[in-house]
Design a protein around this motif. Structure first.
Motif, mmCIF file in Angstrom:
data_model
loop_
_atom_site.group_PDB
_atom_site.id
_atom_site.type_symbol
_atom_site.label_atom_id
_atom_site.label_comp_id
_atom_site.label_asym_id
_atom_site.label_seq_id
_atom_site.Cartn_x
_atom_site.Cartn_y
_atom_site.Cartn_z
ATOM 1 N N LEU A 35 2.026 -15.164 14.822
ATOM 2 C CA LEU A 35 2.703 -16.442 15.028
ATOM 3 C C LEU A 35 1.835 -17.382 15.849
ATOM 4 O O LEU A 35 1.253 -16.989 16.846
ATOM 5 N N GLY A 36 1.734 -18.630 15.426
ATOM 6 C CA GLY A 36 1.105 -19.654 16.239
ATOM 7 C C GLY A 36 -0.394 -19.745 16.075
ATOM 8 O O GLY A 36 -1.099 -18.735 16.088
ATOM 9 N N GLU A 96 -6.548 -18.061 17.664
ATOM 10 C CA GLU A 96 -7.872 -18.411 18.167
ATOM 11 C C GLU A 96 -8.225 -17.709 19.466
ATOM 12 O O GLU A 96 -9.263 -17.991 20.052
ATOM 13 N N ARG A 97 -7.385 -16.821 19.933
ATOM 14 C CA ARG A 97 -7.692 -16.117 21.174
ATOM 15 C C ARG A 97 -8.924 -15.233 20.995
ATOM 16 O O ARG A 97 -9.130 -14.628 19.946
ATOM 17 N N ASP A 123 6.175 -11.912 17.479
ATOM 18 C CA ASP A 123 4.762 -11.927 17.104
ATOM 19 C C ASP A 123 4.310 -10.546 16.647
ATOM 20 O O ASP A 123 3.625 -10.398 15.637
ATOM 21 N N ALA A 124 4.697 -9.514 17.396
ATOM 22 C CA ALA A 124 4.284 -8.153 17.056
ATOM 23 C C ALA A 124 4.855 -7.717 15.718
ATOM 24 O O ALA A 124 4.151 -7.109 14.893
ATOM 25 N N LEU A 125 6.124 -8.026 15.463
ATOM 26 C CA LEU A 125 6.738 -7.581 14.210
ATOM 27 C C LEU A 125 6.233 -8.378 13.017
ATOM 28 O O LEU A 125 6.128 -7.837 11.907
ATOM 29 N N VAL A 126 5.911 -9.649 13.218
ATOM 30 C CA VAL A 126 5.263 -10.404 12.145
ATOM 31 C C VAL A 126 3.964 -9.725 11.756
ATOM 32 O O VAL A 126 3.641 -9.568 10.564
ATOM 33 N N SER A 141 9.379 -7.297 3.922
ATOM 34 C CA SER A 141 9.328 -8.711 4.284
ATOM 35 C C SER A 141 8.123 -9.373 3.630
ATOM 36 O O SER A 141 7.025 -8.827 3.610
ATOM 37 N N GLY A 142 8.338 -10.600 3.116
ATOM 38 C CA GLY A 142 7.283 -11.237 2.342
ATOM 39 C C GLY A 142 6.487 -12.295 3.064
ATOM 40 O O GLY A 142 5.483 -12.778 2.529
ATOM 41 N N SER A 143 6.885 -12.677 4.286
ATOM 42 C CA SER A 143 6.175 -13.733 4.990
ATOM 43 C C SER A 143 6.588 -13.735 6.452
ATOM 44 O O SER A 143 7.648 -13.191 6.811
ATOM 45 N N PRO A 144 5.790 -14.367 7.326
ATOM 46 C CA PRO A 144 6.209 -14.511 8.726
ATOM 47 C C PRO A 144 7.549 -15.216 8.861
ATOM 48 O O PRO A 144 8.356 -14.858 9.725
ATOM 49 N N ALA A 145 7.794 -16.219 8.013
ATOM 50 C CA ALA A 145 9.067 -16.942 8.094
ATOM 51 C C ALA A 145 10.239 -16.017 7.791
ATOM 52 O O ALA A 145 11.293 -16.097 8.435
#
Length: 322
Positions: free
Chosen positions: A90-91, A96-97, A152-155, A205-209
């Protein structure tokens, strides 16, 4: 390091466009004139002791390579590793980290814009990706489950388990569910929070959304079925993102990707109309990614209103819905 000779060409000393000043000094360049020459030729200093050739774009890959050249024992990890493995998170900021793990637990240096995690890391958990040493997929996901936020982790976990289009490239699943479960259970031993999050994973699940939408519904006490197979009146099989079966409410989540052509848009509309005519479906709600990420409260309110409306018989528009 072998000496290349006095005043050797600086470009010849660079490694994939990155020059370590230690390599130039070892090749015979005096410190007094090296920096001036680098500035005069248009090189860019990325870190103390590391420069990139003129004109080279300093992206995440370059920053990772510079860091590993300066400190070879560091291993690319966490969000930086997800970028190398094409795992969604996410994000844009997290993507970019510049993150590394120090298996020796002793790093005390200063690297601008680099976060170093001092954590034990077995050599068996390290792979090579694009010429860089990086944590393997299970370890990368375990690191996010231990240190990151739940969403974030589950995405990331669900992205790694499925076929995804990342950066315009479609890639296959990165790890089998059984192998991932075994690896993560071992890695997360004793971390009850992370193991609880792992229990929320939906491999379909098919996407982050879709992942975030499901988590928002769970947080709101809503428990739809996911990736439900239905048959249209024409006999075609379709899959619903979410289905509240008792009420007949289907919820579809649209990703960021634009369909791009009239034909693709036509197919999408045909699919939507077919779903609406399935026997299991009395009402369909569609939400875009922006609505999920930026307006989840309104999404939940609309789902609740539609459920109440359907339970009451479905006459007239849903009260409280758009």
């Amino acid at each position: 390091m072998e000496r290349v000779g006095p005043r050797a060409d600086l470009r010849a000393l660079a490694q994939e466009g990155v020059l370590l000043t230690s390599r130039a000094l070892n090749a015979g360049w005096p410190q007094s004139s090296l920096t001036a020459r680098l500035h005069a030729e248009g090189w860019t200093r990325v870190q103390n002791g590391a420069w990139v050739v003129p004109g080279k774009i300093i992206d995440l890959g370059v920053r990772l390579r510079v860091t590993q050249l300066l400190t070879p024992r560091l291993v690319v990890s966490h969000h930086s590793a997800t970028r190398l493995w094409q795992i969604e998170t996410l994000g844009a900021g997290s993507a970019e980290r510049v993150e590394f793990t120090d298996p020796g637990l002793s790093f005390r240096g200063r690297l601008t814009g680099v976060r170093v995690h001092r954590l034990p890391l077995a050599e068996a958990e390290v792979r090579y990706r694009g010429g860089l040493r990086v944590t393997d997929v299970p370890r990368t996901l375990a690191d996010l489950l231990r240190s990151g936020g739940r969403d974030d982790a589950l995405v990331a976990v669900e992205s790694a388990l499925g076929y995804r289009r990342v950066g315009g490239v479609r890639r296959p699943p990165l790890v089998a569910p059984a192998a991932l479960s075994v690896a993560l259970e071992a890695s997360l031993l004793g971390n009850s929070r992370a193991r609880e999050w792992l229990g929320l994973v939906d491999r379909e699940s098919g996407s982050p959304a879709e992942t975030v939408a499901r988590l928002r519904m769970l947080d709101a006490g809503l428990r739809p079925e996911t990736q439900v197979e239905v048959r249209t009146p024409s006999g075609r099989h379709r899959y619903l993102d979410f289905l509240f079966r008792a009420e007949g409410l289907a919820v579809e989540i649209e990703g960021y990707a634009y369909h791009g052509t009239r034909e693709a848009h036509r197919r999408d509309m045909a699919r939507f109309n077919e779903i609406a005519r399935c026997p299991e479906v009395r009402h369909v709600l569609r939400f875009g990614a922006a609505e999920v990420f930026e307006g989840a409260g309104a999404m939940i309110d609309e789902i609740r209103a539609s459920l109440v409306w359907l339970r009451a018989g479905g006459g007239g528009p849903p009260v409280g819905a758009k």
